[in-house]
Write a protein that holds these residues in place. Structure first.
Motif, PDB file in Angstrom:
ATOM      1  N   GLN A  64      18.360 -25.242 -19.670  1.00  0.00           N
ATOM      2  CA  GLN A  64      17.730 -23.958 -19.415  1.00  0.00           C
ATOM      3  C   GLN A  64      17.441 -23.813 -17.921  1.00  0.00           C
ATOM      4  O   GLN A  64      16.873 -24.704 -17.296  1.00  0.00           O
ATOM      5  CB  GLN A  64      16.415 -23.858 -20.202  1.00  0.00           C
ATOM      6  N   ALA A  65      17.880 -22.716 -17.315  1.00  0.00           N
ATOM      7  CA  ALA A  65      17.728 -22.478 -15.865  1.00  0.00           C
ATOM      8  C   ALA A  65      16.528 -21.591 -15.593  1.00  0.00           C
ATOM      9  O   ALA A  65      16.275 -20.654 -16.331  1.00  0.00           O
ATOM     10  CB  ALA A  65      18.989 -21.824 -15.310  1.00  0.00           C
ATOM     11  N   LEU A  66      15.825 -21.920 -14.465  1.00  0.00           N
ATOM     12  CA  LEU A  66      14.687 -21.107 -14.053  1.00  0.00           C
ATOM     13  C   LEU A  66      15.095 -20.210 -12.893  1.00  0.00           C
ATOM     14  O   LEU A  66      15.761 -20.660 -11.964  1.00  0.00           O
ATOM     15  CB  LEU A  66      13.524 -22.012 -13.608  1.00  0.00           C
ATOM     16  N   VAL A  67      14.711 -18.980 -12.903  1.00  0.00           N
ATOM     17  CA  VAL A  67      15.014 -18.009 -11.844  1.00  0.00           C
ATOM     18  C   VAL A  67      13.715 -17.630 -11.160  1.00  0.00           C
ATOM     19  O   VAL A  67      12.776 -17.191 -11.809  1.00  0.00           O
ATOM     20  CB  VAL A  67      15.694 -16.756 -12.429  1.00  0.00           C
ATOM     21  N   ILE A  68      13.669 -17.860  -9.779  1.00  0.00           N
ATOM     22  CA  ILE A  68      12.465 -17.530  -9.019  1.00  0.00           C
ATOM     23  C   ILE A  68      12.305 -16.025  -8.963  1.00  0.00           C
ATOM     24  O   ILE A  68      13.246 -15.294  -8.653  1.00  0.00           O
ATOM     25  CB  ILE A  68      12.545 -18.101  -7.606  1.00  0.00           C
ATOM     26  N   GLY A  69      11.123 -15.576  -9.188  1.00  0.00           N
ATOM     27  CA  GLY A  69      10.876 -14.138  -9.166  1.00  0.00           C
ATOM     28  C   GLY A  69      11.020 -13.553  -7.778  1.00  0.00           C
ATOM     29  O   GLY A  69      10.894 -14.252  -6.766  1.00  0.00           O
ATOM     30  N   ASP A  70      11.256 -12.247  -7.671  1.00  0.00           N
ATOM     31  CA  ASP A  70      11.444 -11.573  -6.381  1.00  0.00           C
ATOM     32  C   ASP A  70      10.223 -11.708  -5.488  1.00  0.00           C
ATOM     33  O   ASP A  70      10.328 -11.882  -4.280  1.00  0.00           O
ATOM     34  CB  ASP A  70      11.753 -10.091  -6.606  1.00  0.00           C
ATOM     35  N   SER A  71       9.044 -11.638  -6.055  1.00  0.00           N
ATOM     36  CA  SER A  71       7.815 -11.708  -5.260  1.00  0.00           C
ATOM     37  C   SER A  71       7.691 -13.050  -4.560  1.00  0.00           C
ATOM     38  O   SER A  71       7.388 -13.134  -3.362  1.00  0.00           O
ATOM     39  CB  SER A  71       6.606 -11.468  -6.168  1.00  0.00           C
ATOM     40  N   LEU A  72       7.937 -14.156  -5.275  1.00  0.00           N
ATOM     41  CA  LEU A  72       7.845 -15.487  -4.676  1.00  0.00           C
ATOM     42  C   LEU A  72       8.947 -15.679  -3.648  1.00  0.00           C
ATOM     43  O   LEU A  72       8.733 -16.271  -2.576  1.00  0.00           O
ATOM     44  CB  LEU A  72       7.940 -16.547  -5.778  1.00  0.00           C
ATOM     45  N   ALA A  73      10.137 -15.171  -3.939  1.00  0.00           N
ATOM     46  CA  ALA A  73      11.251 -15.282  -2.980  1.00  0.00           C
ATOM     47  C   ALA A  73      10.913 -14.551  -1.688  1.00  0.00           C
ATOM     48  O   ALA A  73      11.191 -15.037  -0.581  1.00  0.00           O
ATOM     49  CB  ALA A  73      12.527 -14.714  -3.595  1.00  0.00           C
ATOM     50  N   ASP A  74      10.301 -13.379  -1.830  1.00  0.00           N
ATOM     51  CA  ASP A  74       9.906 -12.627  -0.635  1.00  0.00           C
ATOM     52  C   ASP A  74       8.868 -13.388   0.167  1.00  0.00           C
ATOM     53  O   ASP A  74       8.888 -13.413   1.409  1.00  0.00           O
ATOM     54  CB  ASP A  74       9.350 -11.256  -1.036  1.00  0.00           C
ATOM     55  N   GLN A  75       7.921 -14.032  -0.555  1.00  0.00           N
ATOM     56  CA  GLN A  75       6.901 -14.814   0.150  1.00  0.00           C
ATOM     57  C   GLN A  75       7.525 -15.983   0.911  1.00  0.00           C
ATOM     58  O   GLN A  75       7.157 -16.270   2.045  1.00  0.00           O
ATOM     59  CB  GLN A  75       5.858 -15.328  -0.856  1.00  0.00           C
ATOM     60  N   ILE A  76       8.458 -16.661   0.262  1.00  0.00           N
ATOM     61  CA  ILE A  76       9.129 -17.796   0.918  1.00  0.00           C
ATOM     62  C   ILE A  76       9.918 -17.326   2.130  1.00  0.00           C
ATOM     63  O   ILE A  76       9.886 -17.934   3.208  1.00  0.00           O
ATOM     64  CB  ILE A  76      10.048 -18.517  -0.091  1.00  0.00           C
ATOM     65  N   ALA A  77      10.628 -16.204   1.969  1.00  0.00           N
ATOM     66  CA  ALA A  77      11.410 -15.653   3.083  1.00  0.00           C
ATOM     67  C   ALA A  77      10.508 -15.241   4.238  1.00  0.00           C
ATOM     68  O   ALA A  77      10.796 -15.485   5.418  1.00  0.00           O
ATOM     69  CB  ALA A  77      12.246 -14.468   2.610  1.00  0.00           C
ATOM     70  N   ALA A  78       9.361 -14.628   3.868  1.00  0.00           N
ATOM     71  CA  ALA A  78       8.417 -14.197   4.909  1.00  0.00           C
ATOM     72  C   ALA A  78       7.846 -15.406   5.637  1.00  0.00           C
ATOM     73  O   ALA A  78       7.679 -15.401   6.868  1.00  0.00           O
ATOM     74  CB  ALA A  78       7.300 -13.369   4.289  1.00  0.00           C
ATOM     75  N   GLN A  79       7.532 -16.462   4.851  1.00  0.00           N
ATOM     76  CA  GLN A  79       7.001 -17.671   5.478  1.00  0.00           C
ATOM     77  C   GLN A  79       8.044 -18.294   6.412  1.00  0.00           C
ATOM     78  O   GLN A  79       7.722 -18.732   7.522  1.00  0.00           O
ATOM     79  CB  GLN A  79       6.586 -18.663   4.393  1.00  0.00           C
ATOM     80  N   ALA A  80       9.290 -18.339   5.978  1.00  0.00           N
ATOM     81  CA  ALA A  80      10.361 -18.887   6.808  1.00  0.00           C
ATOM     82  C   ALA A  80      10.540 -18.067   8.082  1.00  0.00           C
ATOM     83  O   ALA A  80      10.716 -18.603   9.184  1.00  0.00           O
ATOM     84  CB  ALA A  80      11.662 -18.935   6.010  1.00  0.00           C
ATOM     85  N   GLU A  81      10.482 -16.733   7.944  1.00  0.00           N
ATOM     86  CA  GLU A  81      10.628 -15.851   9.110  1.00  0.00           C
ATOM     87  C   GLU A  81       9.461 -16.042  10.070  1.00  0.00           C
ATOM     88  O   GLU A  81       9.628 -16.061  11.294  1.00  0.00           O
ATOM     89  CB  GLU A  81      10.711 -14.403   8.660  1.00  0.00           C
ATOM     90  N   SER A  82       8.253 -16.201   9.479  1.00  0.00           N
ATOM     91  CA  SER A  82       7.073 -16.425  10.318  1.00  0.00           C
ATOM     92  C   SER A  82       7.209 -17.723  11.104  1.00  0.00           C
ATOM     93  O   SER A  82       6.890 -17.796  12.297  1.00  0.00           O
ATOM     94  CB  SER A  82       5.819 -16.450   9.448  1.00  0.00           C
TER      95      SER A  82
END
Length: 273
Positions: A64-82
């Motif tokens: 069974q595969a887990l898919v990260i939600g859009d909200s968490l992905a956005d947070q991770i992307a924002a943190q990486a950009e920061s």
């Protein structure tokens, strides 16, 4: 014919056991902060609306595969950009500081070079001034006896002189007074000069000649170079003389009879007399 379910380790877990395991896995993922949905929405919700569907998933053995939600992905992307922007800012600050230090070093070197240049220029100016002063001193003229005055002028008449007139001037000079060369030149005569007694003749650097007579002693020799103000002898009363004094002549040649006005000669060379 009757069939029996295998026992032991080869026994397939019951549907209840599989469901409990799935729910435990989801709970574990939630505890670690990873929130998502299972590949199968029904399984992600923990429901079992279809026994056949659940049985099918279990039978295939698919993970069974887990898919990260859009909200968490956005947070991770924002943190990486920061973090990226922070790294860029840090690098820019580092470069700016390095440039500031380099500029400060350049300014310090430029200031040091400017100071060194100023010191060199000042030293060179002083050296030029000293050379100019020395040239002026060497090329200047002075009285043959310091602080003296003329007691008998040029062309004065009388029986004291064989030619009937005075071919030079007499300077007051007590016996033993210092007699100096009036300018730069080379000694062409130094010795007994008949009526002049002990005398010296100097060829000046401008091509003229000066003569010093009635000396008590001579301090130079023929061929010797002399400078302005250099002592060449001591005054006296040798030769045809009525008393201690210095007889001084200016000539166009080293010989008697080529005389010119000594007072005018000295004044023309800047001597106050």
């Amino acid at each position: 014919m009757a069939f029996t379910r295998p026992t032991g380790k080869h026994r397939r877990p019951s549907r209840l056991t599989r469901k409990s395991a799935n729910m435990a896995g989801v709970a574990a993922l939630a505890t670690t902060g990873v929130i998502g949905g299972l590949a199968s929405p029904a399984l992600a919700a923990g429901s079992d609306t279809s026994a056949d569907a659940a049985h099918s998933v279990a039978d295939t053995g698919l993970t069974q595969a887990l898919v990260i939600g859009d909200s968490l992905a956005d947070q991770i992307a924002a943190q990486a950009e920061s973090q990226r922007q922070a790294a860029v800012k840090a690098e820019a600050a580092r470069k700016a500081e390095a440039e500031r230090k380099a500029e400060a070093e350049r300014e310090a070197r430029a200031a040091a070079e400017a100071r060194a240049k100023k010191v060199r220029e000042e030293r060179a100016a002083k050296e030029r001034a000293a050379r100019a002063a020395e040239r002026k001193r060497l090329n200047s003229y002075t009285l043959p006896v310091a602080g003296s005055v003329v007691t008998t002028g040029y062309n004065a008449g009388g029986s004291l002189w064989s030619s009937g007139s005075h071919s030079g001037v007499d300077f007051r000079a007590p016996s033993g007074s210092s007699v100096v060369s009036v300018g730069r030149g080379t000694v062409v005569e130094a010795g007994w000069g008949g009526a002049y007694g002990n005398n010296i003749v100097i060829r000046m650097n401008d091509g003229t000649y000066t003569q010093y007579g009635h000396l008590s002693s001579i301090g130079v020799s023929v061929g010797q170079a002399v400078t302005t103000g250099q002592q060449i002898g001591l005054s006296g009363s040798t030769g045809n003389s009525t008393g201690p004094h210095l007889h001084f002549e200016a000539r166009t040649t080293p010989d008697y009879g080529s005389d010119m006005d000594p007072t005018a000669y000295l004044r023309a060379h800047g001597v106050s007399i």
